[in-house]
Design an enzyme around this catalytic site. Structure first.
Site, PDB file in Angstrom:
ATOM      1  N   VAL A  82     -34.246  -5.449 -32.924  1.00  0.00           N
ATOM      2  CA  VAL A  82     -33.506  -6.343 -33.819  1.00  0.00           C
ATOM      3  C   VAL A  82     -33.586  -7.772 -33.294  1.00  0.00           C
ATOM      4  O   VAL A  82     -33.681  -8.723 -34.054  1.00  0.00           O
ATOM      5  CB  VAL A  82     -32.042  -5.868 -34.007  1.00  0.00           C
ATOM      6  N   HIS A 310     -31.159  -1.668 -20.059  1.00  0.00           N
ATOM      7  CA  HIS A 310     -31.353  -1.991 -21.483  1.00  0.00           C
ATOM      8  C   HIS A 310     -31.622  -0.725 -22.308  1.00  0.00           C
ATOM      9  O   HIS A 310     -32.691  -0.574 -22.909  1.00  0.00           O
ATOM     10  CB  HIS A 310     -32.496  -3.006 -21.647  1.00  0.00           C
TER      11      HIS A 310
HETATM   12  C1  GLV Z   1     -32.665  -4.367 -28.528  1.00  0.00           C
HETATM   13  O1  GLV Z   1     -32.224  -5.008 -27.627  1.00  0.00           O
HETATM   14  C2  GLV Z   1     -33.189  -4.895 -29.740  1.00  0.00           C
HETATM   15  O2  GLV Z   1     -33.258  -6.117 -29.910  1.00  0.00           O
HETATM   16  O3  GLV Z   1     -33.579  -4.083 -30.580  1.00  0.00           O
END
Ligand code: GLV
Ligand code: GLV
Length: 345
Positions: A82, A310
């Site tokens: 995203v 992450h």
């Molecule tokens: C995750 O961090 C994304 O931007 O999809």
């Protein structure tokens, strides 16, 4: 025959959508990021129409160099994320190249990890796991206030959000299952700027969630929050949003959670704040400079700080949905059609 470049295998589900799209596929067959040269070479192909690219793969950073390498028919660059902080969207759009991304489908997964980090940080889970693994459990035997943390159901709890988009809202609905029902928490948030109809926006939020929700300025989210959650996108206005000044404003009993992008929180200032008991603890799914974060990074070493690599969107269903949206954006873009989710700046 027009082509789509895929810089990483995106799973069988999305690959089958690509296979039946009618485009020729150029797929990186390694289970590793491709070289930058490989990406640039294939983008230059006059038949290349679109590319599926990854956040967190240095080969795929969309800067002037990559855009200059694009052949005349590249119409779309579609990221499997995203966030688009690795993409110069303006420069791409100026060349008539659309940028696709994957909003919406990962809100729940990221909200899950955010809530997990809130609970882990408040209940000092990093400290608990570290002492058990170090064989120190017996040195700190049970006592009424040993290994304790602030209460999430405290009757005068304030939760502050930096950014109040979809992921923040999915996080809030989960957190309300943990907070006091007789004394519901107060919710504060910041967003880029107050809107003329801010009062009615906040009223609508308050009705939707059944708690008082209010937009305030940066200083107030810092000063009043018992739980401060960072879920805003990265841009020049949000880099270093949480710095020494902000951390000094925070309550000594408050916690900070960042599930957005590392640079929104200044790492050195946070390490200083934890070391000096300026705040109670921190939970991070993202750190500036990731993935090059060593075991002796002060935030990794701190027992007041949980650091995850992450993993926010990392459940299988979510990643498959992201993959599908990423490839559908690329296919639509390659055909010159509207993307399902286009980034515009
Ligand atoms: C995750 O961090 C994304 O931007 O999809
Ligand atoms: C921020 O990215 C949000 O959706 O909350």
């Amino acid at each position: 025959m027009p082509k789509i470049l895929i810089s990483r295998h995106v799973g069988d589900h999305a690959m089958s959508i690509l296979s039946s799209s009618g485009f020729d596929l150029i797929v990186n067959s390694e289970d590793a990021a491709p070289s930058r040269e490989w990406v640039l070479k294939h983008l230059a192909d006059p038949e290349m129409a679109a590319m599926c690219l990854m956040h967190g793969q240095p080969s795929d950073i969309v800067d002037e160099e990559l855009l200059n390498a694009c052949g005349p028919n590249v119409k779309c660059l579609s990221t499997f994320s995203v966030g688009f902080d690795h993409i110069n969207v303006k420069a791409a759009n100026e060349r008539g190249i659309k940028i696709g991304h994957t909003p919406g489908v990962l809100d729940d997964a990221v909200a899950d990890v955010t809530v997990m980090l809130v609970l882990m940080t408040m209940r000092r889970v990093e400290n608990g796991i570290s002492l058990v693994k170090a064989g120190e459990w017996a040195q700190i035997p049970w006592a009424p206030f040993v290994n304790c943390g602030p209460s999430i159901s405290h009757p005068s709890l304030t939760i502050s959000f930096i950014g109040f988009g979809r992921i923040s809202q999915a996080t809030l609905s989960r957190l309300l299952a943990f907070t006091s029902t007789s004394h519901p928490p107060r919710i504060l948030y910041t967003s880029s700027r107050a809107r003329p109809d801010q009062v009615s926006i906040d009223q609508a939020f308050s009705e939707k969630f059944g708690v008082e929700i209010k937009r305030v300025e940066r200083e107030q989210v810092a000063k009043q929050g018992d739980i401060v959650i960072v879920l805003a996108s990265q841009n020049p206005q949000t880099v270093d949003f949480v710095n020494k000044e902000f951390l000094t404003w925070m309550k000594k009993t408050a916690i900070l959670v960042n599930c957005a992008r590392g640079p929104l929180v200044n790492s050195e200032d946070l390490a200083w704040a934890l070391e000096n008991d300026e705040i109670y603890g921190a939970g991070l799914d993202v750190v500036t400079g990731e993935p090059n974060v060593s075991a002796d990074h002060p935030l990794v070493k701190s027992r007041k700080c949980v650091v995850l690599p992450h993993i926010g969107s990392g459940d299988y269903d979510t990643r498959n949905k992201m993959a599908e949206l990423c490839v559908r954006n690329a296919i639509n873009g390659a055909k010159g059609e509207a993307l399902l989710a286009e980034v515009k700046v």
